[in-house]
Each structure stands twice: as C-alpha cells, then as structure tokens.
Design a protein around this motif. Sequence first.
Motif: not given
Length: 272
Positions: A222-224, A259-263
């Motif tokens: 949620k925070r990300l 880690k989540k979005f790749g950048k």
Amino acid sequence: MTNPTEIIPGVIFYSYLSATRKEKVGFLAHNTLVLQVSGLFTLETSRQKISMRRGEMLLIGKNQLGEITKTPLPGEDYETIVISLQEDMLRKIALEEQIEIQQKYTGPPNILIPGNDFLQGYFQSVIPYVRNPVEKLTAAMGILKVNEGVKLLLHTRPELSAFLFDFSEPYKIDLEKFMLSNFHFNVPLEKFAQFTGRSLAGFKRDFQKVFGMAPRRWLQEKRLAEAWHLIEERNKKPSAIYLDLGFESLSHFSHSFKKKFGKAPSDSGKIK
C-alpha cells in the motif's frame, strides 16, 4: 508526540521552533492536554482537523494516530506545552473525586477548550517552568501541576469527566476503513491491533480475511503504491514523501521501491 524538551519525562514537554515542521505521531496510550503559547498548532486525524493559536487549549484523546503541523506566525515563534494525562494519575483523581463513568465515551476524540480566568491563570503558571530550564520543576511539583490542570478542567467543564475517565478498552472497529485511513503511520502491528480493539492474533486473523494477505505485506504494498502515485502523478521528490508514507529511512524506501518497480524512485521517467 516528539518534542525537543522533556520538562518532566513522559509527563510535561515543551516545544519551541522558528520554522514550520510537520510530525507524524501516534497518541498511543494517554489523553493529552496541549497549551498553545504562540504560533499555530494543527492536528489532523482520520476524523478531525483542528487548529489553535496563542492562548488556546486542546484536549487530545488517547489511542489515535494523527499529523501535527507546527507553524510560527508573523511576529511570533512557535511555542507549545504538552501535558500527558496518564491513566494511573486519572484513576487516582477519579477515586479522590468519587467519579465513576458507566458508559464508554462516544463524543469527539479531540476537544478545543475555551479559555476562562481559571484556565488562563493555570496556563500562565506553567509557562515560567518550561521557559526557564535552569529553574528545575521537580517531578513532585510537575505532578501537582498536572493534577491541578485536570481538576480545573473538571471545574470549568464537568462534562469532560466522560472523556477523561473512560478506562474501557477500545471497541472492535471497522478494520478496512481504519487501515485505509492510517496505513502511512509507522507504528508496530501491536498498536494497529490496539487501535482497532483487537488482540494481535485477532488483528492478524481479521486482516487476512479483509485484505487477503498478511498485515506487513499489505502495508508495504500500500505504501509503495501510494509512493508511485505521488512520484509519477504528482511529481513529488522521494526525500519529501518517504517519512510521510511510514518508511524509516530514505535508503530503505529506495531499496523497497526499486525491488517493487525495477528502478530507483529518484530516476526520471514513467515507471512501467
């Protein structure tokens, strides 16, 4: 509540500054009385937004999460006195005054207290102690001042007894609504459980039923997701939002984001 100076540790605090500052805080265990000496104090919770200026008082209820903004005003710096009304002390006063509350308090969680001669006199009597740290306020004297404040509140506003002396446990509240409003606060799961009227085990069990995943994973996701929206859609800088979203450090936020979005969040361009 975070303050620069503890006059009596855990009981009386003093805050002074000359630049605007925001603080995310959890009012975890105790009712709190705030005396505004100068500047503008603003408290925003999921239910209320209240501001006060010089000479005003605010009674803040226990078991809340909120954001405080401290703002100096033209011609005056920001000064505030914060008094923690701890439950053991309130229980003693309830016994002394033979006060017994039968029902749970259901009114507003934060109450502005109109000034009067009695309360203004009390207000002025506390200021010299916090402005002059060399003149130490002993713990015994501090507790007397806190007791005096509570009894003056009861004298001028008897209806506040229901607010002050409600010692019941929090009711089990709507978990989904509460978490969607307060996910950005960096507090332990035990506190989220307490605020929603559950044991930790009950909180985890109900959370899984409502959101379909464990609390820690949901909070991270949620925070990300909110960070992505703020950076990509509203052009916010990572350094300006990571604390507001409950991350403990910029490095932790950047690592989790990448880690989540790749950048990295600092990279320009849309995230695919």
